[in-house]
Motif scaffolding. Structure first.
Motif, PDB file in Angstrom:
ATOM      1  N   ASP A   3       0.833  -1.193   0.000  1.00 47.04           N
ATOM      2  CA  ASP A   3       0.000   0.000   0.000  1.00 47.04           C
ATOM      3  C   ASP A   3       0.872   1.248   0.000  1.00 47.04           C
ATOM      4  O   ASP A   3       1.982   1.254   0.540  1.00 47.04           O
ATOM      5  CB  ASP A   3      -0.896   0.025   1.237  1.00 47.04           C
ATOM      6  CG  ASP A   3      -1.884  -1.127   1.253  1.00 47.04           C
ATOM      7  OD1 ASP A   3      -2.266  -1.577   0.162  1.00 47.04           O
ATOM      8  OD2 ASP A   3      -2.256  -1.569   2.354  1.00 47.04           O
ATOM      9  N   LEU A   5       1.680   4.637   1.553  1.00 48.47           N
ATOM     10  CA  LEU A   5       1.465   5.251   2.853  1.00 48.47           C
ATOM     11  C   LEU A   5       1.565   6.766   2.745  1.00 48.47           C
ATOM     12  O   LEU A   5       2.244   7.291   1.859  1.00 48.47           O
ATOM     13  CB  LEU A   5       2.501   4.733   3.861  1.00 48.47           C
ATOM     14  CG  LEU A   5       2.586   3.207   4.015  1.00 48.47           C
ATOM     15  CD1 LEU A   5       3.700   2.839   4.974  1.00 48.47           C
ATOM     16  CD2 LEU A   5       1.255   2.633   4.483  1.00 48.47           C
ATOM     17  N   MET A  53       3.480   3.144  11.354  1.00 48.79           N
ATOM     18  CA  MET A  53       3.870   2.626  10.045  1.00 48.79           C
ATOM     19  C   MET A  53       4.965   1.569  10.166  1.00 48.79           C
ATOM     20  O   MET A  53       4.953   0.556   9.457  1.00 48.79           O
ATOM     21  CB  MET A  53       4.352   3.773   9.161  1.00 48.79           C
ATOM     22  CG  MET A  53       3.253   4.725   8.745  1.00 48.79           C
ATOM     23  SD  MET A  53       3.851   5.990   7.592  1.00 48.79           S
ATOM     24  CE  MET A  53       2.322   6.899   7.312  1.00 48.79           C
ATOM     25  N   THR A  56       3.718  -1.917  10.830  1.00 48.89           N
ATOM     26  CA  THR A  56       3.020  -2.657   9.775  1.00 48.89           C
ATOM     27  C   THR A  56       3.877  -3.793   9.234  1.00 48.89           C
ATOM     28  O   THR A  56       3.359  -4.750   8.664  1.00 48.89           O
ATOM     29  CB  THR A  56       2.630  -1.730   8.608  1.00 48.89           C
ATOM     30  OG1 THR A  56       3.821  -1.222   7.979  1.00 48.89           O
ATOM     31  CG2 THR A  56       1.765  -0.583   9.085  1.00 48.89           C
ATOM     32  N   PHE A  59       7.008  -1.201   6.056  1.00 44.94           N
ATOM     33  CA  PHE A  59       7.335   0.219   5.876  1.00 44.94           C
ATOM     34  C   PHE A  59       8.476   0.402   4.885  1.00 44.94           C
ATOM     35  O   PHE A  59       8.428   1.287   4.014  1.00 44.94           O
ATOM     36  CB  PHE A  59       7.696   0.830   7.226  1.00 44.94           C
ATOM     37  CG  PHE A  59       8.126   2.277   7.159  1.00 44.94           C
ATOM     38  CD1 PHE A  59       7.211   3.285   6.889  1.00 44.94           C
ATOM     39  CD2 PHE A  59       9.457   2.629   7.373  1.00 44.94           C
ATOM     40  CE1 PHE A  59       7.599   4.619   6.837  1.00 44.94           C
ATOM     41  CE2 PHE A  59       9.851   3.953   7.334  1.00 44.94           C
ATOM     42  CZ  PHE A  59       8.924   4.953   7.065  1.00 44.94           C
ATOM     43  N   SER A  62       7.508   0.124   1.083  1.00 42.76           N
ATOM     44  CA  SER A  62       6.293   0.824   0.682  1.00 42.76           C
ATOM     45  C   SER A  62       6.635   2.233   0.194  1.00 42.76           C
ATOM     46  O   SER A  62       7.568   2.868   0.701  1.00 42.76           O
ATOM     47  CB  SER A  62       5.313   0.941   1.855  1.00 42.76           C
ATOM     48  OG  SER A  62       4.866  -0.330   2.283  1.00 42.76           O
ATOM     49  N   VAL A  64       6.058   5.992   0.321  1.00 39.35           N
ATOM     50  CA  VAL A  64       5.535   6.897   1.345  1.00 39.35           C
ATOM     51  C   VAL A  64       5.399   8.297   0.737  1.00 39.35           C
ATOM     52  O   VAL A  64       6.393   8.880   0.286  1.00 39.35           O
ATOM     53  CB  VAL A  64       6.450   6.956   2.584  1.00 39.35           C
ATOM     54  CG1 VAL A  64       5.895   7.938   3.617  1.00 39.35           C
ATOM     55  CG2 VAL A  64       6.606   5.569   3.199  1.00 39.35           C
TER      56      VAL A  64
END
Length: 228
Positions: A3, A5, A53, A56, A59, A62, A64
């Motif tokens: 995802d 962030l 974060m 998770t 991090f 991902s 950001v």
């Protein structure tokens, strides 16, 4: 896929150890955004939002989006998080500025599936994981959250190499000069002990039989000499 962030930030007016300590006392974490042939930007972010974060587990792989800097969102990839050696609280973060479809290097966690379909594991074998993460190259917009590897059909002594892993489309291994091992199914210590005991017993029988054979040969030679 991982995802995207979103993390709010503010620019830092002052730099240095004293300024950084002051920010941390206020629950803020100093950070820097660099790369993409642009000047680095000193920022600070909320520690609680950052910790959320970090917890998770994905991090570091991902995208950001840093908001609140120069009135626009900056697409980044976390590259390093420095932690306090005593408290494990984050004390500094490095963010790499990237384009929407930039090729990025990321470390993606490995998960294993179909353990029940592995003959080696069902008889008591143990999965020895050599690499918990894979270093991959992919588009920044398509970073996998994890790589699933099937253990179906693996016997004791079998290994999983990178060449046997089907990576998502557009994703490549950053290590391309060797077919490295990711995991191996090994015998449990109990089976190893039984194997060692069997080997010792076989060696003992062989030694006994050799000694008896030598003795019989010696007796025969002695009888021959007596006959002479």
């Amino acid at each position: 896929m991982s995802d995207t962030l979103t993390l709010s930030a503010e620019t830092r007016d002052r730099v240095g150890k004293g300024a950084s300590r002051a920010l941390r006392r206020e629950g803020r974490v100093p950070a820097v955004i660099y790369g993409d042939k642009k000047d680095p930007i000193g920022i600070h972010v909320d520690e609680r939002a950052l910790m959320k974060m970090l917890h998770t587990g994905h991090f570091m792989n991902s995208v950001v989006m840093i908001e609140g800097v120069d009135g626009k969102a900056i697409r980044t990839l976390p590259k390093d998080v420095a932690l306090d050696v005593v408290t494990d609280r984050p004390v500094h973060v490095d963010f790499l500025r990237i384009g929407a479809h930039a090729k990025v290097h990321v470390n993606v966690p490995v998960v294993f599936a179909d353990e029940d379909a592995s003959p080696g594991l069902t008889i008591g074998g143990v999965l020895n994981v050599v690499r918990h993460e894979l270093e991959l190259v992919c588009d920044a917009s398509s970073i996998p959250s994890e790589i699933s590897i099937s253990l179906k059909g693996l016997e004791v002594g079998d290994s999983v190499h990178i060449s046997a892993v089907t990576l998502p489309k557009g994703v490549e291994s950053a290590i391309d000069d060797r077919d490295f091992t990711i995991a191996t199914v090994v015998a449990p210590s109990a089976l190893k002990s039984e194997g060692a005991e069997a080997a010792d017993a076989a060696a003992e029988v062989e030694a006994t039989e050799t000694a008896e054979s030598d003795a019989e040969t010696g007796d025969a030679e002695g009888e021959a000499k007596d006959g002479e």
